[in-house]
Design a protein around this motif. Structure first.
Motif, PDB file in Angstrom:
ATOM      1  N   SER A  83       0.837  -1.198   0.000  1.00 44.29           N
ATOM      2  CA  SER A  83       0.000   0.000   0.000  1.00 44.29           C
ATOM      3  C   SER A  83       0.873   1.250   0.000  1.00 44.29           C
ATOM      4  O   SER A  83       2.070   1.189   0.300  1.00 44.29           O
ATOM      5  N   SER A  84       0.263   2.359  -0.330  1.00 45.23           N
ATOM      6  CA  SER A  84       0.939   3.652  -0.217  1.00 45.23           C
ATOM      7  C   SER A  84       0.421   4.431   0.993  1.00 45.23           C
ATOM      8  O   SER A  84       0.738   5.607   1.161  1.00 45.23           O
ATOM      9  N   THR A  85      -0.381   3.789   1.855  1.00 46.98           N
ATOM     10  CA  THR A  85      -0.988   4.494   2.998  1.00 46.98           C
ATOM     11  C   THR A  85      -0.562   3.909   4.338  1.00 46.98           C
ATOM     12  O   THR A  85      -1.235   4.106   5.340  1.00 46.98           O
ATOM     13  N   PHE A  86       0.550   3.176   4.399  1.00 45.41           N
ATOM     14  CA  PHE A  86       0.935   2.519   5.648  1.00 45.41           C
ATOM     15  C   PHE A  86       1.270   3.500   6.766  1.00 45.41           C
ATOM     16  O   PHE A  86       0.980   3.229   7.934  1.00 45.41           O
ATOM     17  N   ILE A  87       1.911   4.610   6.431  1.00 41.96           N
ATOM     18  CA  ILE A  87       2.277   5.564   7.475  1.00 41.96           C
ATOM     19  C   ILE A  87       1.025   6.043   8.206  1.00 41.96           C
ATOM     20  O   ILE A  87       1.009   6.218   9.427  1.00 41.96           O
ATOM     21  N   GLU A  88      -0.039   6.230   7.461  1.00 43.76           N
ATOM     22  CA  GLU A  88      -1.296   6.696   8.057  1.00 43.76           C
ATOM     23  C   GLU A  88      -2.083   5.560   8.721  1.00 43.76           C
ATOM     24  O   GLU A  88      -3.045   5.819   9.439  1.00 43.76           O
ATOM     25  N   ARG A  89      -1.656   4.303   8.510  1.00 42.39           N
ATOM     26  CA  ARG A  89      -2.407   3.160   9.050  1.00 42.39           C
ATOM     27  C   ARG A  89      -1.552   2.296   9.971  1.00 42.39           C
ATOM     28  O   ARG A  89      -1.874   1.131  10.221  1.00 42.39           O
ATOM     29  N   GLU A  90      -0.481   2.860  10.495  1.00 48.38           N
ATOM     30  CA  GLU A  90       0.465   2.090  11.295  1.00 48.38           C
ATOM     31  C   GLU A  90      -0.206   1.376  12.463  1.00 48.38           C
ATOM     32  O   GLU A  90       0.138   0.233  12.793  1.00 48.38           O
ATOM     33  N   GLU A  91      -1.186   2.017  13.088  1.00 50.37           N
ATOM     34  CA  GLU A  91      -1.848   1.414  14.244  1.00 50.37           C
ATOM     35  C   GLU A  91      -2.742   0.247  13.857  1.00 50.37           C
ATOM     36  O   GLU A  91      -3.204  -0.489  14.734  1.00 50.37           O
ATOM     37  N   GLU A  92      -2.988   0.067  12.576  1.00 50.80           N
ATOM     38  CA  GLU A  92      -3.883  -0.994  12.114  1.00 50.80           C
ATOM     39  C   GLU A  92      -3.147  -2.263  11.703  1.00 50.80           C
ATOM     40  O   GLU A  92      -3.778  -3.229  11.272  1.00 50.80           O
ATOM     41  N   PHE A  93      -1.817  -2.301  11.819  1.00 51.43           N
ATOM     42  CA  PHE A  93      -1.060  -3.446  11.320  1.00 51.43           C
ATOM     43  C   PHE A  93      -1.558  -4.772  11.895  1.00 51.43           C
ATOM     44  O   PHE A  93      -1.750  -5.751  11.177  1.00 51.43           O
ATOM     45  N   ALA A  94      -1.746  -4.818  13.202  1.00 57.07           N
ATOM     46  CA  ALA A  94      -2.182  -6.066  13.830  1.00 57.07           C
ATOM     47  C   ALA A  94      -3.562  -6.483  13.331  1.00 57.07           C
ATOM     48  O   ALA A  94      -3.827  -7.671  13.107  1.00 57.07           O
ATOM     49  N   GLU A  95      -4.437  -5.511  13.117  1.00 59.17           N
ATOM     50  CA  GLU A  95      -5.788  -5.808  12.637  1.00 59.17           C
ATOM     51  C   GLU A  95      -5.779  -6.271  11.182  1.00 59.17           C
ATOM     52  O   GLU A  95      -6.540  -7.160  10.796  1.00 59.17           O
ATOM     53  N   ILE A  96      -4.902  -5.683  10.366  1.00 59.42           N
ATOM     54  CA  ILE A  96      -4.816  -6.081   8.958  1.00 59.42           C
ATOM     55  C   ILE A  96      -4.411  -7.545   8.857  1.00 59.42           C
ATOM     56  O   ILE A  96      -4.951  -8.300   8.045  1.00 59.42           O
TER      57      ILE A  96
END
Length: 268
Positions: A83-96
């Motif tokens: 993705s190109s949006t990981f910096i904005e979704r860092e807190e979602e890594f475990a959920e992804i």
């Protein structure tokens, strides 16, 4: 035998970049361009590694990851979320729920990071839900507009996931491309038995003709804008409401709302 890698992304050039990089490492590559492609191709069995874009039309990346984890519980091959949006979704890594995270950037800058990723991947190490398995070329900074977009998407998803009725999204080929947790509860089926199957296969076979008739009616006339049907699924009486799905004034499929009618009978 060569290892098999699967690359799924709606960006043709990025698919070609990753495919060529994997082929140079000796992989046989299966290509796909959306989540439906991924699920259809995975019917042939697991692969050695899956590169998967998170944001795609119809069936998105996180839905495919959930599908894979449930379909192959004893063969947990590594999944690389792209993705190109990981910096904005860092807190979602475990959920992804992916094992590795590979940030998109200029193609000419990603080769070195890809080599680092593949080296770690082939070492057999998996993610612990932190950023330790995050790979990016250069320095990335959060973007306010992307933060807002991700927040809006997550808010809308939360509404659909927690609403008290089942929501099914059906593509123009009459296959299921999305559903919320209530659909899983009402049908008694896991997600891997719902996504990308013909909608008529989700319900009792005796209802097939009626379901087809309702889909045709709402697509042909579009007035009334919805039609209803009640049926028995297991021990439940379930009500279905069929509506047309339009994008840019073009028919894109159907939305089917499902409700447990027994709860209303019990309350009355």
């Amino acid at each position: 035998m060569p290892k098999i890698g699967m690359v799924i992304d709606d960006d043709f050039f990025f698919v070609e970049f990753l495919s060529e990089a994997l082929e140079k490492k000796g992989y046989q590559v299966i290509k796909g361009y959306d989540g439906k492609d991924a699920i259809e191709k995975l019917k042939d069995g697991p692969v050695d590694v899956l590169f998967l874009d998170l944001i795609m039309p119809k069936i998105d990346g996180p839905s495919v990851i959930r599908f894979v984890r449930e379909k192959f519980p004893d063969n947990s091959f590594p999944i690389v979320a792209v993705s190109s949006t990981f910096i904005e979704r860092e807190e979602e890594f475990a959920e992804i729920g992916a094992d590795f995270y590979f940030a998109k950037g200029p193609l000419e800058q990603m080769s070195e990071q890809f080599d680092r990723l593949l080296e770690k991947l082939e070492g057999g190490k998996r993610t612990d839900g932190t950023t330790s398995n995050f790979f990016a070329a250069g320095t990335f900074y959060p973007r306010e507009a992307t933060f807002e977009l991700v927040g809006t998407v997550n808010f809308q998803k939360a509404i659909v996931d927690h609403i008290g009725v089942g929501i099914l999204v059906v593509d123009r080929d009459a296959k299921v491309i999305n559903c919320n947790p209530m659909v899983v509860e009402l049908t008694g089926r896991p997600i891997q038995d719902i996504l990308n199957i013909p909608i008529t296969h989700l319900f009792p076979s005796r209802e097939k003709a009626e379901i087809i008739a309702k889909l045709k009616a709402v697509a042909k006339n579009q007035e009334p804008k919805k039609v209803s049907l009640a049926m028995i699924i297991g021990f439940r009486k379930v009500g279905l409401v069929f509506s047309i799905l339009k994008l840019n004034d073009q028919i894109a499929g159907w939305i089917i709302a499902m409700e447990d009618l027994n709860q209303w009978e019990e309350q009355t």
